[in-house]
Design a protein around this motif. Structure first.
Motif, PDB file in Angstrom:
ATOM      1  N   TYR A 165       9.646 -26.540  19.822  1.00  0.00           N
ATOM      2  CA  TYR A 165       9.302 -27.900  20.238  1.00  0.00           C
ATOM      3  C   TYR A 165       9.169 -28.788  19.008  1.00  0.00           C
ATOM      4  O   TYR A 165       9.719 -29.887  18.958  1.00  0.00           O
ATOM      5  CB  TYR A 165       8.017 -27.899  21.055  1.00  0.00           C
ATOM      6  N   ILE A 190      15.167 -26.926  25.170  1.00  0.00           N
ATOM      7  CA  ILE A 190      14.617 -28.175  24.645  1.00  0.00           C
ATOM      8  C   ILE A 190      15.727 -29.201  24.450  1.00  0.00           C
ATOM      9  O   ILE A 190      15.573 -30.377  24.772  1.00  0.00           O
ATOM     10  CB  ILE A 190      13.850 -27.897  23.338  1.00  0.00           C
ATOM     11  N   ALA A 222      12.470 -30.983  19.664  1.00  0.00           N
ATOM     12  CA  ALA A 222      12.242 -32.035  20.656  1.00  0.00           C
ATOM     13  C   ALA A 222      12.576 -33.378  20.032  1.00  0.00           C
ATOM     14  O   ALA A 222      12.201 -33.650  18.886  1.00  0.00           O
ATOM     15  CB  ALA A 222      10.800 -32.004  21.119  1.00  0.00           C
TER      16      ALA A 222
END
Lengths: 580, 296, 295
Positions: free
Chosen positions: A162, A402, A166
């Motif tokens: 993440y 993601i 992300a």
């Protein structure tokens, strides 16, 4: 790595920094499955438009995977027919341009080995897949399922992925709820999935009233519960529809009339607004006066609220059979204009009010907030975490999920340019639920934002900065609104949305409604075993008190029963969990 | 036939006809209500104005059903399921029932088999192990997963077995003397004599397969393969889903979906095959339903 | 000779044994869950074994007695009233001489037996709600509306009533079959003796099916733990959990909706064990006292 039988609780009180800290501390030790080499996390933030994929520190949110990878996804198709998806001829929910674009962009071959129609079926099938330890590489699950899967060591740790992959846009939108959803998704300092957020104010219970009936009977809009009770009595007894027949009622009701630990607050026809007006928050963990966390349903405020509901029941403004009514039956009362008042969220304009206005075009529906004993408007919020996209432990490239969500987020933001081109150029964009990983990443503050947008558009004022499709919708709805209520009532198919977005949100803005959250959303060991029965006991006791089958003091008996049958143990566990 | 003209008998007749008519009406009226809804205007139904006759008569709901591809695909899946599943049950019920109808003097292990069958009727491992079994047999997502597990319906076997048992022993012995083997006796003697019972259990098979919905959801991995009742369950159940956590899109979608008239029409269309097959086979019930035999 | 025949019968039973072995007997390994602290991540074979702990917990559950009581009382009432209605219906229908009327009535009253509870549930909620047709009819004759599906007082009765409504016609079939077996000369003799229709019904038809009645009641013994899963699942609500929650609804909720696999499996296993004993009892009772073999 299977853990002991205790499910590790989730902390709301967790400092916002924790995520970042966790990322640092786990960077070296865990993540043996992750193919990504460890690099400084800050490199990810700047990555967006890096052109060449071959120059690979490989932290590019938009870059391809190093090799062609097949990803199996569990698909839950939305309820509703193909029209709703708005796909061009020849494309389907499992085979469309989004899926091809994902392949081209990320080197990902998306497959849907298991595909279910409908949310309810999706939940049961998901439970079955978890129970048989047979999950797909990527799934979207509910919060309970999520905790269950972590407990069973089925999920990949995404903390690092993440931070690295992300997109900045996704990270930003996940902060529009103050980071609540991410906090809840973080278990023992590790993030195992990308959550959707609860929309703030989305289910605040408003009292919708027929303004034309109020005017006819010479009544003022309500501020307090007692104002409301007076109005309801008048609506029931003083023939507000003027047909000379005693055929109107007070409030409709519904079986899920109060929030319990298992169920969210009832969006429609519940009485949770009455509870809130006494500062009673049932089914919720609240801060007690001694600083410990206590269960809302057993607090003295709940007793006060029940006393009032019993009074309303005796006065006949609550239906005798409220506790067996289904939503649909309560909707009938509103649709047929038998009821001129009901509790509902801001979006009641679509349904049931569109039907109501078709059956009686004279109706003038408005929404109001009830103030509580402090004279403030407060509303219990829906669980701040919705569904969660997760990756199976051992899947080679957890960042693949993601990246797909990055892409999906851009599509929902109406900004495909960032993702590198709109595959539907020149065509209507299909529904976001046709994305391979359809995670609904709306801004958590969209209720107020959209309200502002539509109001601004109706007055020709400057609009908020949003994506193209949303902007267009502000203009459309604002245009309808500026034509006035009479026009809307003559054109009922255009009535629902502008009414909801303007009148439905007005009271929340005017009263500056304060969102109330539970102190705890996890599930402890004893809760898992006993909460169902305690919920049952609670609803049962409430119904008995409201209907007068038992006197008000039966509440004290309920409280001691509740504590004895596991409640005390659960409270202890929750406090222990929060102290950690 | 003795005819009686006494008045008490006439009164008796009137009472009988009245009672039976009332009972029939109690069965019929709820269905009439659904018919009325399916032909009514959506708003009238939502307002609860429809009872036993349509309000604002319209065919909109039926047009919606006719243009719903998913509905017809599911309908066809169900037809296929009924034909295959019903066929399998037909064959296996006859085979099993015949073997088990033999006296222990002729077939010593008969009782052991019988108790195994009864045992399976009562004990079940539960949903999860069943799912795992189907998966390990690689039957998930196939028609076989819907028709094989129920291919030997124990209740139907018991009904037919008891009918076989009730046939006169003399026939059997005559055939035995003729030198006819057990297969020949089963096919050309027992089956033709047992048509009422076979018709009855076949109807049970057909209806059972037509009404089953849970296994479709459990075992199929794509909605194209849902049988009709699974599909119907999905559209009817979703109407009562909790309504929190909805995105604005889902809200719009729900308001388009809550269409009871279309649901009523779908329910009725899905009842049609049963309404066609059932009265035709219904006349065999009285002779065909043999739950057991009293030994005289 | 006999052995040779038996081989054929074994062959005929191969499909049944294969099918039941694969799909009914093999999955019984899942019953191990009842003795485990089941962890899906480790699977049925490798979850920690806890012995009788889950069963001890089941018996400690505050609701378990109530659930057993609900199950047994609803089931027994269903058996008694369904048979009663079926008998009366069969006796009355047997008196009807007009064939068309007879067939029409039969066709109609058997029908609900073939409609699934998903659909029937919707219909019944509609009809029995406070402003439903039944309550409107009651009000018309001066009875205040009754809260059928929401009162613990009425709910079990409604379950029994709607079950009788669905099944009485179909259950009457066995009695109709028994009635056709009565020798017509008995009626003729009685008519000559001057017995009216009602008397003949009482003194010839009813005794003629007494054996069948006793038999069916014995057979129904095995159903006293089956209170009607699909029906109750479709009609109950939190208000009537106290009177309406039965074993099967509990097992379903625990197993597939609340991640309490162990409890669901344990309760299910208990139910199966008791049912098996009951079936054995009814088998031997019928065989001993009625000289009758169910299977």
């Amino acid at each position: 790595m299977p853990k002991t039988s205790w499910r590790k609780p989730v902390l709301l009180a967790m400092p916002a920094m924790l995520l970042a800290l966790a990322a640092c501390s786990s960077g070296g030790s865990s993540d043996s499955n992750s193919a990504s080499p460890s690099a400084s996390p800050s490199a990810a933030e700047s990555a967006s438009a890096s052109a060449s994929a071959s120059a690979s520190p490989a932290k590019d949110p938009w870059g391809p995977l190093p090799e062609k990878t097949t990803v199996n996804i569990f698909k839950v198709e939305p309820d509703g027919g193909p029209d709703f998806l708005a796909l061009p001829e020849g494309e389907t929910i499992t085979n469309n341009r989004y899926i091809k674009a994902i392949d081209e962009k990320f080197n990902l071959d998306v497959k849907f080995p298991i595909d279910v129609k409908g949310g309810a079926a999706g939940e049961e099938k998901g439970n079955l897949m978890i129970a048989s330890n047979d999950i797909t590489d990527v799934m979207i699950v509910g919060y309970n399922q999520y905790l269950q899967m972590i407990d069973n060591g089925m999920l990949a740790d995404l903390t690092q992925s993440y931070n690295d992959y992300a997109s900045p846009q996704m990270k930003e939108v996940l902060q529009t709820d103050g980071g609540k959803a991410l906090e809840l998704a973080t278990v023992d300092g590790k993030l195992y999935g990308i959550p959707t957020m609860g929309t703030v104010h989305n289910s605040d219970p408003l009292i919708w009233l027929r303004k034309d009936w109020l005017d006819k009977l010479g009544l003022q809009p309500p501020k307090t519960v007692d104002d409301l009770v007076a109005i309801l009595k008048a609506f029931k007894d003083q023939d507000p529809d003027g047909d000379g027949k005693a055929d109107t009622i007070g409030l409709p009701g519904v079986d899920k009339f109060a929030k319990t630990s298992a169920d969210g607050a009832p969006a429609f026809y519940g009485y949770d607004a009455i509870f809130s007006a006494f500062k009673a928050y049932t089914g919720t963990w609240v801060k007690g006066s001694d600083g410990t966390v206590q269960y809302g349903s057993i607090q003295p405020q709940t007793k006060d609220a029940l006393a009032k509901l019993n009074e309303m029941y005796q006065a006949g403004v609550i239906p005798k059979d409220f506790a067996i009514m289904k939503n649909e039956q309560a909707s009938e009362k509103v649709a047929s204009n038998t009821a001129g008042a009901f509790f509902g969220p801001w979006w009641a304009g679509w349904d049931p009010l569109t039907s109501a206005i078709k059956n009686d075009p004279k109706a003038d529906w408005r929404a109001y907030s009830l103030l509580d004993t402090d004279g403030k408007s407060r509303s219990l919020q829906e669980t701040p975490i919705g569904s969660i996209a997760v990756v199976k432990k051992g899947f080679k490239y957890p960042e693949a999920m993601i990246k797909m969500v990055n892409y999906g987020y851009q599509v929902q933001l109406d900004d495909p340019a960032v993702a590198g081109g709109d595959p539907y150029q020149g065509l209507t964009m299909p529904n976001w639920q046709t994305l391979p990983v359809p995670l609904a990443l709306w801004r958590a503050d969209s209720v107020i934002l959209d309200h502002t947008g539509v109001v601004a558009a109706s007055k020709g004022e400057e609009l908020p900065k949003v994506g193209a499709a949303t902007l267009q919708n502000y203009k459309t709805q604002g245009g309808y609104w500026s034509k006035g209520l009479d026009w809307l009532r003559q054109n009922p198919d255009s009535y629902g949305e502008p009414l909801s977005r303007v009148y439905g949100v007005d009271p929340i803005v005017e009263n500056d409604t304060e969102p109330v959250y539970s102190e705890y959303y996890g599930v402890t060991h004893t809760m898992e075993q006993k909460m169902t029965n305690l919920d049952k006991l609670e609803i049962d006791s409430f119904i008995k008190i409201i209907t007068g089958e038992k006197p008000l003091d039966y509440f004290d008996e309920f409280v001691s029963q509740w504590k004895k049958l596991g409640g005390d143990q659960i409270t202890k566990e929750v406090n222990e969990a929060l102290e950690k | 036939m003795v005819k009686s003209f006494r008045t008490t008998d006439r009164v008796f007749d009137v009472i009988i006809v009245a009672v039976l008519t009332l009972l029939s009406l109690s069965t019929l009226l709820p269905l009439v209500h659904i018919v009325a809804e399916s032909f009514s205007d959506k708003a009238a139904v939502a307002g609860g104005l429809v009872t036993f006759y349509p309000r604002h008569f319209t065919l909109v709901a039926y047009r919606a059903v006719m243009s719903d591809h998913a509905f017809f695909r599911a309908f066809l899946v169900s037809v296929e399921r009924v034909l295959l599943g019903g066929g399998l049950q037909f064959a296996f019920t006859i085979l099993t029932a015949y073997a088990l109808s033999r006296p222990t003097s002729e077939f010593r292990s008969r009782n052991a088999y019988m108790w195994i069958l009864v045992f399976t009727m009562i004990f079940s491992g539960g949903m999860i192990p069943f799912y795992l079994t189907i998966r390990d047999l690689h039957l998930l997502d196939t028609m076989a997963a819907l028709v094989l597990p129920t291919a030997v319906p124990v209740f139907n076997v018991v009904v037919l077995m008891n009918f076989f048992k009730s046939l006169p022993k003399e026939l059997d012995e005559a055939a035995l003397i003729d030198g006819a083997g057990p297969w020949y006796r089963m096919v050309s003697l027992y089956v033709p004599l047992s048509l009422p019972s076979i018709a009855t259990v076949t109807l049970f098979s057909v209806v059972g397969h037509w009404n089953a919905f849970f296994d479709g959801m459990l075992l199929m991995n794509s909605p194209d393969k849902y049988p009709l009742q699974t599909y119907l369950n999905q559209i009817i159940v979703q109407a009562s889903q909790p309504q929190s956590h909805l995105t604005p899109d889902q809200i719009k979608q729900l308001s388009q979906l809550s269409d009871r008239t279309v649901n009523s029409a779908k329910i009725l269309v899905s009842l049609v095959p049963i309404l066609i097959v059932y009265p035709f086979l219904q006349r065999y019930f009285v002779t065909g339903m043999t739950l057991g035999s009293v030994k005289e | 000779m006999r052995n040779k025949l038996a081989i054929h019968y074994h062959v005929m039973l191969i499909p049944a044994i294969v099918i039941l072995g694969l799909f009914s007997i093999y999955p019984l390994f899942g019953l191990m869950i009842a003795f485990e602290d089941f962890k899906p991540g480790r699977g049925i074979w490798h979850s920690p074994f806890v012995g009788w702990e889950n069963f001890q917990y089941v018996f400690m559950l505050p609701d378990i007695k109530q659930i057993f009581y609900n199950t047994v009382s609803i089931a027994i009432m269903k058996i008694v009233f369904t048979q009663l209605f079926a008998i009366v219906f069969a006796l009355l229908l047997n008196e009807v001489k007009n064939l068309l009327f007879k067939k029409t009535v039969q066709t109609i009253v058997y029908l609900p037996h073939f409609i699934s509870w998903v659909l029937l549930g919707g219909i019944i909620i509609n009809v029995l709600s406070l402003d439903g047709i039944v309550n409107e009819a009651l009000q018309a004759i001066g009875i205040p509306p009754i809260f059928f599906l929401g009162s613990n007082h009425w709910f079990p009765g409604v379950m029994v009533g709607t079950h009788v409504w669905q099944e009485f016609g179909f259950s009457a079939i066995v009695y109709l079959a028994a009635l056709t077996g009565i020798n017509p000369s008995l009626y003729e003799a009685a008519a000559i003796d001057g017995a009216g229709r009602f008397k003949r019904l009482l003194h010839i038809s009813l005794p003629g099916i007494t054996a069948t009645i006793i038999l069916l009641l014995t057979l129904d013994l095995q159903n006293v733990l089956n209170a009607g899963f699909e029906q109750i699942l479709n009609l109950y609500n939190p208000m009537v959990y106290q009177s309406g929650d039965i074993i099967d609804t509990y097992v379903y909720r625990a197993g597939l909706r609340e991640f309490q696999y162990e409890l669901g499996t344990a309760v299910g296993l208990l139910k199966s064990a008791v049912s098996f004993v009951l079936i054995a009892i009814s088998y031997f009772l019928a065989s001993k006292f009625a000289n009758y073999r169910i299977f």
